[in-house]
Motif scaffolding. Structure first.
Motif, PDB file in Angstrom:
ATOM      1  N   ASN A   1     -17.798  18.275  25.985  1.00 18.26           N
ATOM      2  CA  ASN A   1     -18.357  18.922  25.075  1.00 18.26           C
ATOM      3  C   ASN A   1     -18.620  20.397  23.940  1.00 18.26           C
ATOM      4  O   ASN A   1     -18.522  20.982  24.029  1.00 18.26           O
TER       5      ASN A   1
ATOM      6  N   VAL B   1     -14.986  15.913  12.029  1.00 26.38           N
ATOM      7  CA  VAL B   1     -14.654  17.540  11.259  1.00 26.38           C
ATOM      8  C   VAL B   1     -14.785  18.037  12.509  1.00 26.38           C
ATOM      9  O   VAL B   1     -14.051  19.121  12.068  1.00 26.38           O
ATOM     10  N   GLN B   2     -14.165  17.629  13.299  1.00 25.79           N
ATOM     11  CA  GLN B   2     -13.900  18.806  14.724  1.00 25.79           C
ATOM     12  C   GLN B   2     -12.431  17.706  15.777  1.00 25.79           C
ATOM     13  O   GLN B   2     -12.695  16.530  15.797  1.00 25.79           O
TER      14      GLN B   2
ATOM     15  N   PHE C   1     -15.766  21.798  21.142  1.00 23.08           N
ATOM     16  CA  PHE C   1     -15.531  21.338  19.953  1.00 23.08           C
ATOM     17  C   PHE C   1     -15.015  22.057  19.284  1.00 23.08           C
ATOM     18  O   PHE C   1     -15.046  23.908  19.912  1.00 23.08           O
TER      19      PHE C   1
ATOM     20  N   VAL D   1     -12.128  11.241  19.214  1.00 24.08           N
ATOM     21  CA  VAL D   1     -13.173  10.586  18.722  1.00 24.08           C
ATOM     22  C   VAL D   1     -13.198  10.794  17.802  1.00 24.08           C
ATOM     23  O   VAL D   1     -13.652  10.794  16.462  1.00 24.08           O
TER      24      VAL D   1
ATOM     25  N   PRO E   1     -26.527   8.944  14.958  1.00 26.54           N
ATOM     26  CA  PRO E   1     -25.887   8.269  15.620  1.00 26.54           C
ATOM     27  C   PRO E   1     -24.541   8.394  13.952  1.00 26.54           C
ATOM     28  O   PRO E   1     -23.799   9.150  14.683  1.00 26.54           O
ATOM     29  N   LEU E   2     -25.337   8.739  12.638  1.00 31.02           N
ATOM     30  CA  LEU E   2     -24.009   8.670  11.503  1.00 31.02           C
ATOM     31  C   LEU E   2     -23.833  10.120  11.517  1.00 31.02           C
ATOM     32  O   LEU E   2     -23.062  10.338  11.326  1.00 31.02           O
ATOM     33  N   MET E   3     -25.341  10.807  12.014  1.00 34.43           N
ATOM     34  CA  MET E   3     -24.355  12.582  11.754  1.00 34.43           C
ATOM     35  C   MET E   3     -23.946  13.086  12.399  1.00 34.43           C
ATOM     36  O   MET E   3     -22.940  13.187  12.462  1.00 34.43           O
ATOM     37  N   THR E   4     -23.752  13.092  13.781  1.00 28.92           N
ATOM     38  CA  THR E   4     -23.049  12.034  14.888  1.00 28.92           C
ATOM     39  C   THR E   4     -21.842  12.258  14.494  1.00 28.92           C
ATOM     40  O   THR E   4     -20.598  13.383  14.341  1.00 28.92           O
ATOM     41  N   VAL E   5     -21.452  11.368  13.632  1.00 25.28           N
ATOM     42  CA  VAL E   5     -19.771  10.531  13.149  1.00 25.28           C
ATOM     43  C   VAL E   5     -19.876  11.614  12.486  1.00 25.28           C
ATOM     44  O   VAL E   5     -18.850  12.016  12.703  1.00 25.28           O
ATOM     45  N   VAL E   6     -20.596  12.417  11.038  1.00 21.65           N
ATOM     46  CA  VAL E   6     -19.936  13.346  10.959  1.00 21.65           C
ATOM     47  C   VAL E   6     -19.586  14.422  11.446  1.00 21.65           C
ATOM     48  O   VAL E   6     -18.381  14.385  11.210  1.00 21.65           O
ATOM     49  N   ASN E   7     -20.213  14.862  12.534  1.00 26.08           N
ATOM     50  CA  ASN E   7     -20.040  16.381  13.343  1.00 26.08           C
ATOM     51  C   ASN E   7     -18.796  16.092  13.881  1.00 26.08           C
ATOM     52  O   ASN E   7     -17.621  16.877  13.720  1.00 26.08           O
ATOM     53  N   TYR E   8     -18.366  15.245  14.744  1.00 25.94           N
ATOM     54  CA  TYR E   8     -17.434  14.528  15.417  1.00 25.94           C
ATOM     55  C   TYR E   8     -15.812  14.706  13.870  1.00 25.94           C
ATOM     56  O   TYR E   8     -15.123  15.139  14.330  1.00 25.94           O
TER      57      TYR E   8
ATOM     58  N   TRP F   1     -13.080  23.657  15.669  1.00 25.09           N
ATOM     59  CA  TRP F   1     -13.223  23.125  13.927  1.00 25.09           C
ATOM     60  C   TRP F   1     -11.920  22.333  13.072  1.00 25.09           C
ATOM     61  O   TRP F   1     -10.700  22.985  14.187  1.00 25.09           O
TER      62      TRP F   1
ATOM     63  N   SER G   1     -14.310   5.939  11.167  1.00 25.27           N
ATOM     64  CA  SER G   1     -15.379   5.426  11.030  1.00 25.27           C
ATOM     65  C   SER G   1     -15.952   5.269   9.920  1.00 25.27           C
ATOM     66  O   SER G   1     -15.918   4.644   9.120  1.00 25.27           O
TER      67      SER G   1
END
Lengths: 290, 296, 93
Positions: free
Chosen positions: A43, A36-37, A45, A256, A27-34, A47, A263
């Protein structure tokens, strides 16, 4: 206790690692990905770079929620810690009163958080609640739905009601570990109530108090359910704390990207504070051992 | 403030013990006499809102909204009857209890060996691993709500009890490790070594000898896992839709859907308090011990 | 099982790869020179090199956020500043 070096101990930790990694790292990785997009659902996204961080850091809404939350945590600590110590000092030390006090005081801790909210929502209502009705009959114009001050007062009193017991129980546990000889010596010496507290009881409670401060800060800093049920963040945004704002943004408006950026900033603040507290706590422990 | 101050304080106290000021014994006594008032008032403050909830749960809706009364004039069991006769209500309790118990079992099962490792061995990265585990206890659940939904959807776990149980592990496993580590460090290491010399294998030693020794620790850890899983709503609500919906989420929904049935709402609230009250009654003698370790 | 919802991008993948490589590097370092080189630095509590890495990373995050909030979205200078900060941390803390 001196512990032996053994890297095979990793195998014992492995289940915890896998389980918590699944729930925390992905989940933390997902939050980081979200963060910046940008997305419009499905689904897809786009940049966005650091725009969301930029926006969050320059958004009045975020800073307002942050200051509000810090103010709330500050008020909570200023009330609950001294009150908790005071009550713990006056708890019975033996006899039938001890289990009665422990059980009754721990009760609010085990009520689901939204039920705590519901209890206070009902309790404070002017039409059907005991508190609201009593205040109204005393001629006090109390309405937590419309008046920001009343809303704040209600939430603060609710939190005091909900969590002071935790501080009490922690301090009580620290107090009962003090040997009786200390008190007897102090009594014979004619030590005042204050110096008994200052030189015997307070030092013995130091460790548990640190934990109480840490826990109360953390939990009040991420409070969500109780104020959400009572005021829904209102009137206006007067009681919108960080978590409430975040959930509004992420799930309510499905923004998001901004929610993820917020977050992460939120999480970094929590991480910093936790690290400082943790370091202080472990080093205080060391100081006492030496 | 450090131990030194205490030591010097007691030394000073000890020195004057010989001078014998027994006269002041009475003064501290008299302040203690009024002491009972403080916890009593505090407990009264705690009980008032609860009393109001219980009071409401035995009233009819007309009485709640119409007449203001300090106790139910028109006593009724109807609100509880509504809950116990409607599956959409009572299944909420069953769901909550299922995932809370699942969570407690999973948390303890993985936390026991890990806590043993932390209390007995030093290994590469142990301190950082411990801190990282604790940060998960401190992470705001709101941060994780959205990716959790996506994650558990990807595994087809949405609206199952195990999903909520696993999500609550995020903060309960670190907590359980922390509590258990404290209790385990209190058990002398010689016991382990003697058992190994006697030819016990690690699993057999752990289950047959070690676990009974820290039984109260396991009880305290289980209590806190139960507690935090029982009171949490945000993640539980996010991860469930119908089949595994917890009672606390059903409460909020039903209130908004069916107008305001205050009586049933109050009765449902009272029923959510009962499991916690029971658990706390059973572990009352261990709570103080758990808190004394300062590990919550 | 579909993981497209994780929405990976090259920059974030690179970010996590660097973190992972740092952790692996620290593990190798620890394995070559065990003990973590504990010492009491200017913060007056004992740190190992793992602690120093954590302080560097957390501090860098705040340096970059402050730059973004106060100066502007060009983060190259703040990245350089973070590296300098990390060197100072590893040297003195």
């Amino acid at each position: 206790m001196d512990r032996t070096w053994n890297n095979k101990a990793w195998f014992l930790v492995l289940p915890v690692l896998v389980l918590v990694a699944f729930s925390a790292i992905i989940p933390l990785m997902t939050v980081v990905n979200y963060s910046v997009q940008d997305t419009f659902g499905n689904n897809q996204f786009f940049w966005a770079g650091l725009d969301w961080f930029d926006d969050t850091l320059h958004s009045e809404r975020f800073w307002a929620a942050l200051w509000r939350n810090l103010l709330f945590s500050g008020i909570i600590l200023a009330i609950e810690i001294p009150l908790g110590i005071f009550i713990a000092l006056n708890m019975p030390k033996r006899g039938w009163g001890v289990p009665v006090c422990l059980v009754l005081m721990a009760l609010p801790l085990l009520i689901p958080w939204n039920v705590v909210g519901t209890i206070w929502q009902v309790f404070g209502r002017v039409d059907i609640g005991l508190l609201g009705r009593t205040l109204a009959s005393l001629g006090i114009d109390y309405n937590y739905v419309q008046d920001p001050f009343d809303a704040w007062a209600t939430i603060v009193v609710m939190d005091v009601w909900h969590w002071t017991s935790l501080v009490v129980l922690l301090c009580y546990a620290g107090l009962v570990s003090i040997p009786d000889a200390y008190y007897q010596a102090a009594r014979i010496d004619g030590a005042s109530r204050w110096s008994v507290f200052r030189f015997i009881q307070l030092p013995k409670m130091q460790r548990v108090l640190l934990i109480a401060v840490l826990l109360r800060f953390m939990d009040s800093f991420m409070i969500y359910t109780e104020p959400f049920v009572v005021t829904g963040g209102g009137p206006g945004n007067e009681t919108t704390f960080l978590s409430i704002d975040l959930v509004k943004m992420a799930i309510g408006q499905f923004d998001v990207g901004p929610a993820a950026a917020m977050s992460l900033i939120y999480f970094l603040i929590v991480l910093l504070v936790s690290y400082v507290f943790y370091t202080v706590m472990t080093n205080v422990g060391k100081g006492a051992e030496q | 403030m450090s131990e030194q101050d205490v030591a010097s304080g007691t030394k000073a106290v000890g020195r004057s013990m010989t001078s014998g000021k027994v006269a002041s014994l009475n003064r501290t006594r008299s302040t203690v006499r009024l002491g009972w008032l403080v916890p009593t008032l505090y407990i009264l403050f705690l009980m008032l809102p609860l009393y109001w909830l219980i009071n409401m749960s035995f009233k009819t809706n007309q009485e709640i909204t119409g007449a203001f009364s300090l106790w139910p004039r028109d006593f009724t069991w109807r609100n509880y009857a509504v809950i116990f006769s409607d599956p959409s209500w009572y299944s909420g309790y069953i769901n909550s209890i299922i995932y809370v118990v699942l969570n407690t079992v999973i948390s303890l099962a993985v936390a026991l060996p890990a806590a043993y490792a932390f209390s007995r061995y030093r290994f590469l990265g142990d301190k950082h691993l411990f801190f990282w585990l604790l940060t998960n206890r401190m992470a705001p659940p709101a941060v994780f709500a959205l990716p959790f939904f996506q994650l558990y959807s990807a595994f087809g776990l949405i609206d199952t009890h195990i999903a909520v149980a696993l999500a609550h592990c995020l903060f309960n496993v670190p907590l359980a490790v922390w509590i258990l580590e404290g209790f385990m460090s209190g058990v002398p290491k010689e016991i382990d070594e003697t058992a190994y010399i006697d030819g016990y294998s690690f699993p057999r030693f752990f289950v047959r000898i070690f676990m009974p020794l820290i039984a109260s620790g396991i009880g305290v850890a289980a209590f806190f896992c139960f507690m935090f899983s029982w009171v949490e709503l945000l993640l539980a609500r996010t991860l469930t839709t119908t089949a595994a919906k917890p009672i606390s989420a059903i409460m909020t929904r039903t209130v908004s859907a069916s107008g305001l049935d205050w009586g049933v709402l109050a009765a449902a609230g009272v029923l959510t308090i009962i499991p916690g009250a029971l658990v706390i009654y059973f572990v009352r003698n261990y709570i103080a011990k758990g808190f004394a370790l300062g590990r919550v | 099982m579909n993981f497209s919802w994780m929405a990976w991008t090259w920059p974030t993948a690179l970010f996590f790869t660097i973190i992972a490589l740092l952790l692996i590097g620290m593990t190798v370092w620890e394995w070559r020179a065990p003990g973590g080189n504990p010492r009491v630095g200017i913060l007056r509590f004992e740190t190992t090199r793992g602690d120093r890495l954590f302080i560097s990373l957390l501090g860098s995050a705040f340096i970059n956020l402050a730059w973004l909030g106060l100066i502007g979205p060009q983060l190259w200078w703040s990245l350089a500043l973070s590296v300098a900060y990390a060197i100072v941390v590893f040297r003195f803390v």
